[in-house]
Design an enzyme around this catalytic site. Structure first.
Site, PDB file in Angstrom:
ATOM      1  N   ASN A   9       1.014  -0.948   0.160  1.00  0.00           N
ATOM      2  CA  ASN A   9       0.200   0.063   0.121  1.00  0.00           C
ATOM      3  C   ASN A   9       0.716   0.783  -0.424  1.00  0.00           C
ATOM      4  O   ASN A   9       1.145   1.571   0.657  1.00  0.00           O
ATOM      5  CB  ASN A   9      -0.965  -0.163   1.358  1.00  0.00           C
ATOM      6  CG  ASN A   9      -1.678   0.990   1.352  1.00  0.00           C
ATOM      7  OD1 ASN A   9      -1.921   2.295   0.367  1.00  0.00           O
ATOM      8  ND2 ASN A   9      -2.177   1.080   2.417  1.00  0.00           N
ATOM      9  N   LYS A  11       0.275   4.471  -0.318  1.00  0.00           N
ATOM     10  CA  LYS A  11      -0.528   5.814   0.421  1.00  0.00           C
ATOM     11  C   LYS A  11      -0.236   6.576  -0.839  1.00  0.00           C
ATOM     12  O   LYS A  11      -0.514   6.642  -1.954  1.00  0.00           O
ATOM     13  CB  LYS A  11      -0.066   5.805   1.692  1.00  0.00           C
ATOM     14  CG  LYS A  11       0.021   4.549   2.630  1.00  0.00           C
ATOM     15  CD  LYS A  11       0.247   4.548   4.338  1.00  0.00           C
ATOM     16  CE  LYS A  11       0.116   3.188   4.784  1.00  0.00           C
ATOM     17  NZ  LYS A  11       0.440   3.756   6.422  1.00  0.00           N
ATOM     18  N   HIS A  95      -9.287   0.927   5.336  1.00  0.00           N
ATOM     19  CA  HIS A  95      -7.640   1.264   5.519  1.00  0.00           C
ATOM     20  C   HIS A  95      -8.009   2.382   6.824  1.00  0.00           C
ATOM     21  O   HIS A  95      -9.044   3.109   6.540  1.00  0.00           O
ATOM     22  CB  HIS A  95      -6.819   1.562   4.602  1.00  0.00           C
ATOM     23  CG  HIS A  95      -5.709   2.030   5.271  1.00  0.00           C
ATOM     24  ND1 HIS A  95      -5.202   2.373   6.216  1.00  0.00           N
ATOM     25  CD2 HIS A  95      -4.921   0.693   5.216  1.00  0.00           C
ATOM     26  CE1 HIS A  95      -4.288   2.321   5.543  1.00  0.00           C
ATOM     27  NE2 HIS A  95      -3.391   1.549   5.717  1.00  0.00           N
ATOM     28  N   GLU A  97      -6.533   4.691   7.810  1.00  0.00           N
ATOM     29  CA  GLU A  97      -6.455   6.049   7.586  1.00  0.00           C
ATOM     30  C   GLU A  97      -7.867   6.589   6.730  1.00  0.00           C
ATOM     31  O   GLU A  97      -7.719   7.561   7.472  1.00  0.00           O
ATOM     32  CB  GLU A  97      -5.300   6.347   6.522  1.00  0.00           C
ATOM     33  CG  GLU A  97      -3.962   6.433   7.078  1.00  0.00           C
ATOM     34  CD  GLU A  97      -2.768   5.723   6.853  1.00  0.00           C
ATOM     35  OE1 GLU A  97      -2.961   5.691   5.485  1.00  0.00           O
ATOM     36  OE2 GLU A  97      -2.052   4.470   7.169  1.00  0.00           O
ATOM     37  N   GLU A 167      -5.611  -5.355  10.512  1.00  0.00           N
ATOM     38  CA  GLU A 167      -4.038  -4.363  10.142  1.00  0.00           C
ATOM     39  C   GLU A 167      -4.210  -4.140  11.814  1.00  0.00           C
ATOM     40  O   GLU A 167      -5.391  -2.871  12.032  1.00  0.00           O
ATOM     41  CB  GLU A 167      -4.891  -3.568   9.453  1.00  0.00           C
ATOM     42  CG  GLU A 167      -4.192  -3.665   8.054  1.00  0.00           C
ATOM     43  CD  GLU A 167      -3.768  -3.243   7.492  1.00  0.00           C
ATOM     44  OE1 GLU A 167      -2.637  -3.057   6.350  1.00  0.00           O
ATOM     45  OE2 GLU A 167      -3.716  -1.923   6.671  1.00  0.00           O
ATOM     46  N   GLY A 173       2.450   1.787  10.795  1.00  0.00           N
ATOM     47  CA  GLY A 173       3.468   2.791  10.594  1.00  0.00           C
ATOM     48  C   GLY A 173       4.323   3.025  11.843  1.00  0.00           C
ATOM     49  O   GLY A 173       4.527   4.254  12.649  1.00  0.00           O
ATOM     50  N   SER A 213       3.229  -2.391  10.725  1.00  0.00           N
ATOM     51  CA  SER A 213       4.930  -2.968  10.559  1.00  0.00           C
ATOM     52  C   SER A 213       5.590  -3.948  10.100  1.00  0.00           C
ATOM     53  O   SER A 213       6.571  -4.468  10.584  1.00  0.00           O
ATOM     54  CB  SER A 213       5.142  -2.571  11.777  1.00  0.00           C
ATOM     55  OG  SER A 213       4.985  -0.831  11.990  1.00  0.00           O
ATOM     56  N   GLY A 234       2.801  -1.215   4.403  1.00  0.00           N
ATOM     57  CA  GLY A 234       2.779  -0.382   4.148  1.00  0.00           C
ATOM     58  C   GLY A 234       4.183   0.916   3.451  1.00  0.00           C
ATOM     59  O   GLY A 234       4.722   0.508   3.305  1.00  0.00           O
ATOM     60  N   GLY A 235       4.624   1.052   4.602  1.00  0.00           N
ATOM     61  CA  GLY A 235       6.668   1.975   5.033  1.00  0.00           C
ATOM     62  C   GLY A 235       7.271   0.992   4.035  1.00  0.00           C
ATOM     63  O   GLY A 235       7.757   1.313   3.287  1.00  0.00           O
TER      64      GLY A 235
HETATM   65  C1  PEP Z   1      -0.870  -0.876   5.859  1.00  0.00           C
HETATM   66  O1  PEP Z   1      -0.806   1.389   5.636  1.00  0.00           O
HETATM   67  O2  PEP Z   1      -1.561  -0.405   5.832  1.00  0.00           O
HETATM   68  C2  PEP Z   1       0.757  -0.820   6.581  1.00  0.00           C
HETATM   69  C3  PEP Z   1       0.741  -1.975   7.273  1.00  0.00           C
HETATM   70  O3  PEP Z   1       1.627   0.447   6.795  1.00  0.00           O
HETATM   71  P1  PEP Z   1       3.243  -0.182   7.566  1.00  0.00           P
HETATM   72  O4  PEP Z   1       3.041  -1.655   7.310  1.00  0.00           O
HETATM   73  O5  PEP Z   1       3.529   1.029   7.396  1.00  0.00           O
HETATM   74  O6  PEP Z   1       2.672  -0.304   9.467  1.00  0.00           O
END
Ligand code: PEP
Length: 253
Positions: A9, A11, A95, A97, A167, A173, A213, A234-235
């Protein structure tokens, strides 16, 4: 047998140019990977270019949200048919966010889900508790409510093609991932509910991703849990080497 999935993802990161460069670099790194479904979710603006760059490869493309109406006076919104035509085959829905910053609720997630299914997109439906809810012992009840309402009206046949991402909001994040045991407990609970509501066959086919994460260093222990079928990243999906390593971490599951 459920095929593991690793979905990135992105973002609101990556211009069209940056997104295409990423896919061109990713292609040779994962060209030999079979048995793991690889998906990247660029911003809307880059979907078409990424889909072109990923054509005839093992990399799929996802949108990050969509509107439930087919078209209309909805400034700033994009429909399921539009992202499908642009080249997306998947869509991330609900999600955290979207829920906390843009007002998504289980009801609107459900509407978006129905539109996604009608457009033959594979939905990746996100659920997860906040830290306060976890510390208050409400995790499983929160997951039950989000899952039930988000999937309202879905048939068993449709569920088999839906992906659910657990999640925990406190892990997104933050660098603080759920332990494999915490993820395993939540996933096994979710699959149990799916079995109860949709029947064993559909529940066994529905893939459950963990997100929060995920990194090259923790994917192996997370995916070793019986009901963890992959990850929504994500990151760590923004860096091509790290994303490719996470994909490889899912091999052999
Ligand atoms: C996400 O945004 O779906 C996510 C899991 O982010 P991260 O891996 O950065 O925690």
């Amino acid at each position: 047998m459920r095929q593991p999935m690793i979905a990135g993802n992105w973002k609101m990161f990556k211009t069209v140019h940056e997104a295409v460069v990423f896919v061109k670099e990713l292609r040779p790194l994962v060209a030999d990977v079979t048995g793991v479904e690889i998906v990247v979710a660029p911003p809307f603006t880059a979907i078409h270019a990424v889909a072109e760059a990923a054509r005839n490869t093992n990399i799929g493309v996802s949108a990050q949200s969509l509107h439930w109406e087919r078209e209309g006076a909805f400034t700033g919104e994009v429909s399921a048919g539009m992202v499908r035509e642009a080249g997306a085959e998947y869509v991330i829905l609900g999600h955290s966010e979207r829920r906390t910053l843009f007002g998504d609720t289980d009801l609107t997630v459900n509407r978006r889900l129905m539109a996604a299914l009608a457009a033959e997109l594979t939905p990746i439906v996100c659920v997860g508790e906040t830290l306060e809810q976890r510390e208050g012992g409400q995790t499983l009840a929160v997951l039950d409510q989000q899952l039930k309402q988000s999937l309202d009206g879905v048939t068993g046949a449709q569920l088999a093609a839906i992906v659910v991402a657990y999640e925990p909001v406190w892990a997104i994040g933050t660098g603080r991932n759920a332990t494999p045991a915490q993820a395993g407990e939540a996933h096994t609970h979710l699959r149990g509910r799916l079995r109860q509501w949709f029947g064993a066959d559909a529940a066994e086919q529905c893939r459950l991703l963990y997100g929060g994460s995920v990194k090259p260093g923790n994917i192996a222990t997370l995916i070793a849990e019986a009901d963890v079928d992959g990850a929504l990243v994500g990151g760590a999906s923004l860096d091509v080497a790290s994303f490719a390593e996470i994909v490889r971490g899912a091999l052999g599951r």
